[in-house]
Scaffold this active site. Sequence first.
Site, PDB file in Angstrom:
ATOM      1  N   HIS A  10     -20.514   1.733  -5.021  1.00  0.00           N
ATOM      2  CA  HIS A  10     -19.165   2.188  -4.678  1.00  0.00           C
ATOM      3  C   HIS A  10     -18.600   3.196  -5.682  1.00  0.00           C
ATOM      4  O   HIS A  10     -17.397   3.299  -5.833  1.00  0.00           O
ATOM      5  CB  HIS A  10     -18.195   1.010  -4.525  1.00  0.00           C
TER       6      HIS A  10
ATOM      7  N   PRO B 211      -3.921  -3.348  -9.180  1.00  0.00           N
ATOM      8  CA  PRO B 211      -3.262  -2.799 -10.374  1.00  0.00           C
ATOM      9  C   PRO B 211      -1.829  -2.372 -10.082  1.00  0.00           C
ATOM     10  O   PRO B 211      -1.577  -1.658  -9.113  1.00  0.00           O
ATOM     11  CB  PRO B 211      -4.120  -1.584 -10.728  1.00  0.00           C
ATOM     12  N   GLU B 212      -0.904  -2.848 -10.903  1.00  0.00           N
ATOM     13  CA  GLU B 212       0.502  -2.435 -10.807  1.00  0.00           C
ATOM     14  C   GLU B 212       0.824  -1.654 -12.081  1.00  0.00           C
ATOM     15  O   GLU B 212      -0.087  -1.297 -12.825  1.00  0.00           O
ATOM     16  CB  GLU B 212       1.397  -3.668 -10.626  1.00  0.00           C
TER      17      GLU B 212
ATOM     18  N   ARG C  22       3.392 -10.596   2.284  1.00  0.00           N
ATOM     19  CA  ARG C  22       2.830 -10.970   0.981  1.00  0.00           C
ATOM     20  C   ARG C  22       3.243 -12.385   0.614  1.00  0.00           C
ATOM     21  O   ARG C  22       4.399 -12.772   0.811  1.00  0.00           O
ATOM     22  CB  ARG C  22       3.349 -10.004  -0.114  1.00  0.00           C
TER      23      ARG C  22
ATOM     24  N   LYS D 129       2.634   3.467  -9.986  1.00  0.00           N
ATOM     25  CA  LYS D 129       1.222   3.105 -10.090  1.00  0.00           C
ATOM     26  C   LYS D 129       0.315   4.333 -10.044  1.00  0.00           C
ATOM     27  O   LYS D 129      -0.898   4.195  -9.922  1.00  0.00           O
ATOM     28  CB  LYS D 129       0.860   2.168  -8.925  1.00  0.00           C
TER      29      LYS D 129
ATOM     30  N   ARG E 184     -13.095  -1.317  -2.261  1.00  0.00           N
ATOM     31  CA  ARG E 184     -12.248  -1.471  -1.074  1.00  0.00           C
ATOM     32  C   ARG E 184     -11.641  -0.158  -0.602  1.00  0.00           C
ATOM     33  O   ARG E 184     -11.063  -0.094   0.484  1.00  0.00           O
ATOM     34  CB  ARG E 184     -11.170  -2.515  -1.355  1.00  0.00           C
TER      35      ARG E 184
ATOM     36  N   ARG F 232      16.100  -6.422   2.582  1.00  0.00           N
ATOM     37  CA  ARG F 232      15.861  -7.614   1.765  1.00  0.00           C
ATOM     38  C   ARG F 232      15.251  -7.184   0.434  1.00  0.00           C
ATOM     39  O   ARG F 232      14.426  -6.269   0.373  1.00  0.00           O
ATOM     40  CB  ARG F 232      14.898  -8.559   2.477  1.00  0.00           C
TER      41      ARG F 232
END
Length: 272
Positions: A91, A2-3, A260, A57, A110, A154
């Site tokens: 979970h 999720p962003e 990424r 987020k 996770r 960068r």
Amino acid sequence: MPELPEVQEVRRTLEPFVLNVPIIDIKISRKSYVRAGAGSLPSLIGRKVHHTARHGKKLFCIFDDGQVLLIHLGMSGRIDCCEPATPLAPHTHFSMLLATGLEFRMRDPRRFGGLWHYPHWAAAEKAEITGKMGVDALAITAGHFAPWRTMRSRLKAHLLSQRTVAGLGNIYVDESLWLAQLHPLQVLCKIRPRHHAILADAIHAVLNKSISMGGTTLRDYRNVAQQRGRFARSLCVYGRAGMPCLRCGVKLMSKVIGGRTTVYCARCQKRI
Ligand SMILES: [Zn+2]
């Protein structure tokens, strides 16, 4: 993962369940999932969420007496508000019984997400935002990029770091850079002021379009109403490596940048 648009959508769909509803009980199934203030969480019993806030987020529930519960969804965090008799999903690390009779549940297979409890907003802001995160991506302007004129990092790695802009992850960085026609490995100090404005506009355009479509669901993400986001079909570069650029027709490139997978158009996104 999720962003910003997905967290915004979780916030919008969570509010009707929790705003102004007293908390009756709290159950912590996995203590380590509460990253700060686990011992003081019971002080939320009897209180109610007065309003919510989001920075990047991070999603904050601010209670009627000022206490703050920060929710971070991490990679796979999901919130459900359901009948207490509903079988507990695997979970599930945390739940709150609400006075409406529904139960707020948070699960996260996770476990990159978590919960943080703070006594008041100033403590939450100091620990979570000040000096760590830049301005929320929906509030970004060209002026916020001015310090880049002396920086040699960068572009993509810097955007992922959250230090100038908070809320962008791998999907929305790739989409914004493609729209702004900036190369992911571009050195910050070489970006011209004209491009600062183009980048700010691109970030707004990508995020607002995604928010209007309920965010992006690739696999796990659902809002609190358990609906999928519909932005995935509108992605221009993410997940489209090897396919033609929607602007110039050249095959999109894929490269690992900052750990990424990054997709970009080598013709449209030239390094300056
Ligand atoms: Zn292109």
